[in-house]
Design a protein around this motif. Structure first.
Motif, mmCIF file in Angstrom:
data_model
loop_
_atom_site.group_PDB
_atom_site.id
_atom_site.type_symbol
_atom_site.label_atom_id
_atom_site.label_comp_id
_atom_site.label_asym_id
_atom_site.label_seq_id
_atom_site.Cartn_x
_atom_site.Cartn_y
_atom_site.Cartn_z
ATOM 1 N N UNK A 104 -14.319 -9.518 -3.497
ATOM 2 C CA UNK A 104 -15.343 -9.659 -4.541
ATOM 3 C C UNK A 104 -16.529 -8.740 -4.247
ATOM 4 N N UNK A 105 -16.299 -7.429 -4.180
ATOM 5 C CA UNK A 105 -17.370 -6.508 -3.779
ATOM 6 C C UNK A 105 -18.588 -6.534 -4.705
ATOM 7 N N UNK A 106 -18.384 -6.906 -5.955
ATOM 8 C CA UNK A 106 -19.500 -6.961 -6.906
ATOM 9 C C UNK A 106 -20.416 -8.157 -6.652
ATOM 10 N N UNK A 107 -19.985 -9.119 -5.845
ATOM 11 C CA UNK A 107 -20.772 -10.322 -5.578
ATOM 12 C C UNK A 107 -21.405 -10.325 -4.190
ATOM 13 N N UNK A 108 -21.166 -9.267 -3.413
ATOM 14 C CA UNK A 108 -21.651 -9.236 -2.031
ATOM 15 C C UNK A 108 -22.595 -8.052 -1.839
ATOM 16 N N UNK A 109 -23.829 -8.346 -1.457
ATOM 17 C CA UNK A 109 -24.822 -7.290 -1.214
ATOM 18 C C UNK A 109 -24.841 -6.843 0.242
ATOM 19 N N UNK A 110 -24.501 -7.772 1.161
ATOM 20 C CA UNK A 110 -24.596 -7.484 2.585
ATOM 21 C C UNK A 110 -23.770 -8.526 3.325
ATOM 22 N N UNK A 111 -23.190 -8.114 4.434
ATOM 23 C CA UNK A 111 -22.422 -9.020 5.278
ATOM 24 C C UNK A 111 -23.047 -8.991 6.671
ATOM 25 N N UNK A 112 -23.295 -10.172 7.229
ATOM 26 C CA UNK A 112 -23.809 -10.274 8.593
ATOM 27 C C UNK A 112 -22.814 -11.105 9.397
ATOM 28 N N UNK A 113 -22.301 -10.513 10.454
ATOM 29 C CA UNK A 113 -21.327 -11.178 11.325
ATOM 30 C C UNK A 113 -21.953 -11.392 12.694
ATOM 31 N N UNK A 114 -21.670 -12.513 13.286
ATOM 32 C CA UNK A 114 -22.189 -12.801 14.621
ATOM 33 C C UNK A 114 -21.009 -13.063 15.553
ATOM 34 N N UNK A 115 -20.862 -12.225 16.559
ATOM 35 C CA UNK A 115 -19.796 -12.351 17.561
ATOM 36 C C UNK A 115 -18.424 -12.500 16.908
ATOM 37 N N UNK A 116 -18.033 -11.526 16.078
ATOM 38 C CA UNK A 116 -16.765 -11.655 15.365
ATOM 39 C C UNK A 116 -15.554 -11.438 16.269
ATOM 40 N N UNK A 117 -14.434 -11.998 15.839
ATOM 41 C CA UNK A 117 -13.174 -11.661 16.495
ATOM 42 C C UNK A 117 -12.564 -10.514 15.698
ATOM 43 N N UNK A 118 -11.716 -9.733 16.350
ATOM 44 C CA UNK A 118 -11.046 -8.634 15.665
ATOM 45 C C UNK A 118 -9.591 -8.623 16.108
ATOM 46 N N UNK A 119 -8.659 -8.867 15.187
ATOM 47 C CA UNK A 119 -7.259 -9.031 15.574
ATOM 48 C C UNK A 119 -6.593 -7.787 16.144
ATOM 49 N N UNK A 120 -7.183 -6.642 15.964
ATOM 50 C CA UNK A 120 -6.570 -5.415 16.482
ATOM 51 C C UNK A 120 -7.085 -5.051 17.876
ATOM 52 N N UNK A 121 -7.623 -6.043 18.561
ATOM 53 C CA UNK A 121 -8.140 -5.780 19.910
ATOM 54 C C UNK A 121 -7.762 -6.922 20.841
ATOM 55 N N UNK A 122 -7.206 -6.578 21.991
ATOM 56 C CA UNK A 122 -6.971 -7.546 23.068
ATOM 57 C C UNK A 122 -7.576 -6.960 24.331
ATOM 58 N N UNK A 123 -8.585 -7.621 24.887
ATOM 59 C CA UNK A 123 -9.229 -7.064 26.077
ATOM 60 C C UNK A 123 -8.312 -7.108 27.298
ATOM 61 N N UNK A 124 -8.470 -6.129 28.163
ATOM 62 C CA UNK A 124 -7.676 -6.085 29.391
ATOM 63 C C UNK A 124 -7.982 -7.284 30.285
#
Length: 179
Positions: free
Chosen positions: A13-33
């Motif tokens: 819904x890009x027309x309804x979102x002015x800004x996104x603020x994320x705090x400590x997000x997870x990201x599925x394309x990353x696995x830390x060593x």
């Protein structure tokens, strides 16, 4: 895992979102060593869930009950693994220790299928295109976070078309509460 929901909504819904603020997000394309040093929730979803997703259906209900029934033991372990004084203060709070079992009971009162699905999406990739997010995205991340790896936030910021990473050197996972 609220970041997944926020990004999914911004993409759909890009027309309804002015800004996104994320705090400590997870990201599925990353696995830390160093995943073995992370919090038990991260290990279950980010590692076991990625490698053996069927196990999540069995492990997540057990984990919810275990933490709900013995919150202080779980928090003691989490505190022992923390590298951040601010996180330790948040996790040691009597208010938080009381609130965690209440929150987990609410999240699982209708079963744990939603939690399993949420964990699956956060380990196997999101079902939306990050490139579809038109709004600016601000990512707040503590460098001492032992749940959501800071390198994952760097990679997430790089995958978004209009992102800005705010890395706080002395903060961890719970910067939203401590600051």
């Amino acid at each position: 895992f609220g970041s997944c929901s926020a990004l999914a909504f911004a993409a759909s819904a890009p027309d309804r979102v002015e800004r996104v603020v994320l705090c400590a997000p997870s990201y599925p394309r990353h696995e830390p060593a160093n995943w073995r040093s992370k919090d038990v929730f991260y290990i279950i979803s980010g590692v076991i869930g990625r490698r053996a997703p069927a196990l999540m259906k069995a492990i997540i209900p057990y984990l919810m009950r275990s933490v709900t029934q013995n919150t202080s033991k779980y928090l003691e372990r989490h505190i022992a693994r923390s590298n951040c004084a601010a996180d330790i203060a948040v996790l040691s709070s009597p208010t938080l220790q009381k609130r965690i079992p209440e929150m987990l009971a609410l999240r699982s009162m209708n079963g744990t299928d939603g939690l399993v699905q949420e964990n699956f999406l956060n380990t196997h990739g999101w079902d939306f295109d990050l490139g579809a997010i038109a709004a600016p995205v601000h990512i707040l991340q503590g460098a001492l976070d032992n749940v959501s790896d800071p390198v994952g936030s760097v990679k997430l910021a790089g995958a978004l078309p209009n992102a800005r990473l705010h890395l706080f050197s002395e903060l961890g996972q719970y910067l939203l509460f401590s600051e």
